[in-house]
Design a protein around this motif. Structure first.
Motif, mmCIF file in Angstrom:
data_model
loop_
_atom_site.group_PDB
_atom_site.id
_atom_site.type_symbol
_atom_site.label_atom_id
_atom_site.label_comp_id
_atom_site.label_asym_id
_atom_site.label_seq_id
_atom_site.Cartn_x
_atom_site.Cartn_y
_atom_site.Cartn_z
ATOM 1 N N LEU A 43 0.844 -1.191 0.000
ATOM 2 C CA LEU A 43 0.000 0.000 0.000
ATOM 3 C C LEU A 43 0.880 1.241 0.000
ATOM 4 C CD1 LEU A 43 -2.725 1.543 0.404
ATOM 5 C CD2 LEU A 43 -2.357 1.271 2.870
ATOM 6 N N VAL A 66 -1.642 -1.218 -4.135
ATOM 7 C CA VAL A 66 -2.770 -0.318 -3.921
ATOM 8 C C VAL A 66 -2.235 1.075 -3.639
ATOM 9 C CG1 VAL A 66 -4.808 0.176 -2.517
ATOM 10 C CG2 VAL A 66 -4.159 -2.205 -2.967
ATOM 11 N N ASN A 86 -4.397 -0.941 -7.996
ATOM 12 C CA ASN A 86 -5.709 -0.507 -7.515
ATOM 13 C C ASN A 86 -5.598 0.897 -6.934
ATOM 14 O OD1 ASN A 86 -7.326 -3.123 -7.777
ATOM 15 N ND2 ASN A 86 -5.548 -3.797 -6.602
ATOM 16 N N VAL A 88 -7.439 3.925 -4.983
ATOM 17 C CA VAL A 88 -8.571 4.046 -4.063
ATOM 18 C C VAL A 88 -8.599 5.456 -3.478
ATOM 19 C CG1 VAL A 88 -9.613 3.180 -1.929
ATOM 20 C CG2 VAL A 88 -8.443 1.591 -3.491
ATOM 21 N N PHE A 97 -9.916 -0.780 4.262
ATOM 22 C CA PHE A 97 -9.319 -2.095 4.072
ATOM 23 C C PHE A 97 -9.418 -2.891 5.372
ATOM 24 C CE2 PHE A 97 -6.607 0.926 1.563
ATOM 25 C CZ PHE A 97 -7.172 0.638 0.325
ATOM 26 N N SER A 101 -3.977 -6.413 6.108
ATOM 27 C CA SER A 101 -4.130 -6.576 4.662
ATOM 28 C C SER A 101 -2.823 -6.458 3.887
ATOM 29 C CB SER A 101 -5.108 -5.528 4.111
ATOM 30 O OG SER A 101 -6.421 -5.773 4.553
ATOM 31 N N PHE A 102 -1.793 -5.811 4.461
ATOM 32 C CA PHE A 102 -0.606 -5.467 3.680
ATOM 33 C C PHE A 102 0.672 -5.906 4.397
ATOM 34 C CE2 PHE A 102 -3.923 -2.443 2.520
ATOM 35 C CZ PHE A 102 -3.926 -2.577 1.132
ATOM 36 N N LEU A 127 -3.526 -1.936 9.401
ATOM 37 C CA LEU A 127 -3.520 -2.512 8.061
ATOM 38 C C LEU A 127 -2.355 -3.471 7.829
ATOM 39 C CD1 LEU A 127 -4.490 0.554 5.857
ATOM 40 C CD2 LEU A 127 -5.958 -1.302 6.657
#
Length: 253
Positions: A43, A66, A86, A88, A97, A101-102, A127
């Motif tokens: 990210l 992302v 992606n 966002v 999120f 996630s990352f 995250l």
């Protein structure tokens, strides 16, 4: 302190990539991680027009990438650059999120723009997966008072000393958030800049967020001072100046 003028990045997004220092090289911290444990999900928080992710993409072709930014205009410039990233639009204090996630989060030259810094730090911690890494890069105004922008526009220094956390305060915030270990690298870079060229750059106010946050009176006063200094100056007229780059590396246990 009086409220600063807000930088409207939607309004300047179409000019952003034409400004100095917008080209990006592959992220060296990400390169080092790639050699040991390649991250699968990356990210870029406050990604702007996406240039850092674009530079990183060839080196991690299979990773989920992302880019998050609050500015619709900046993302409108980013999206045509890659269909495999992606993009966002969201607030960095409330990123949409799931937890963990990352593997890697980069955050470049943007933390000073965030009013609620503890909340943003908590979001980044949330995250990251356990073992994940946050790398934050920014200027460190507290050790670069002789930067040309501050020399001619001292109100910008006053503003930045308020908005940019000193390195020890930033380290403490990250540790309080739960990151461990946390390290800071301060890299002072001394160089010379032609004052005539600097005058041309400063006249284009949208090339520097420090100038955009000034009142019109403070901005015009700095330009007047600069013009006076150039009245009898030779061309070129190199003058010494300095910036300090701060790199914070923080891991989630």
């Amino acid at each position: 302190m009086p409220s600063p003028r807000q930088v409207n990045y939607d309004a300047i997004a179409h000019l952003y990539d034409t400004q100095p220092y917008r080209d990006k090289q592959p992220d060296p911290a990400l390169r080092d991680l790639r050699q040991s444990s390649p991250p699968k999900a990356i990210l870029d928080m406050c990604c702007g027009t996406g240039n850092q992710l674009i530079a990183n993409r060839p080196h991690l072709p299979g990773a989920l990438m992302v880019g998050l930014d609050f500015s619709h205009g900046m993302l409108r410039q980013a999206r045509p650059k890659s269909q495999t990233i992606n993009w966002v639009q969201a607030d960095s204090t409330t990123p949409p999120f799931a937890d963990n996630s990352f593997d890697y989060i980069s955050h470049q030259f943007a933390f000073h723009h965030i009013p609620d810094k503890p909340r943003a730090a908590q979001a980044m911690f949330r995250l990251l997966r356990p073992g994940g890494c946050l790398v934050m890069t920014n200027l460190h105004p507290h050790t670069m008072q002789d930067w040309l922008y501050y020399r001619y526009f001292p109100a910008a220094l006053t503003r930045d000393l308020h908005d940019f956390l000193p390195h020890d305060v930033l380290t403490a915030l990250m540790r309080q958030t739960g990151f461990h270990p946390v390290s800071i690298d301060l890299n002072p870079i001394a160089y010379e800049e032609d004052l005539h060229h600097f005058h041309q750059t400063a006249n284009q106010r949208d090339t520097c967020s420090q100038l955009l946050t000034l009142s019109d009176a403070d901005y015009q006063s700095g330009l007047h001072h600069l013009t006076q200094d150039l009245q009898h100056a030779p061309s070129p007229y190199p003058v010494p100046t300095q910036i300090t780059l701060l790199t914070l590396t923080a891991h989630k246990p």
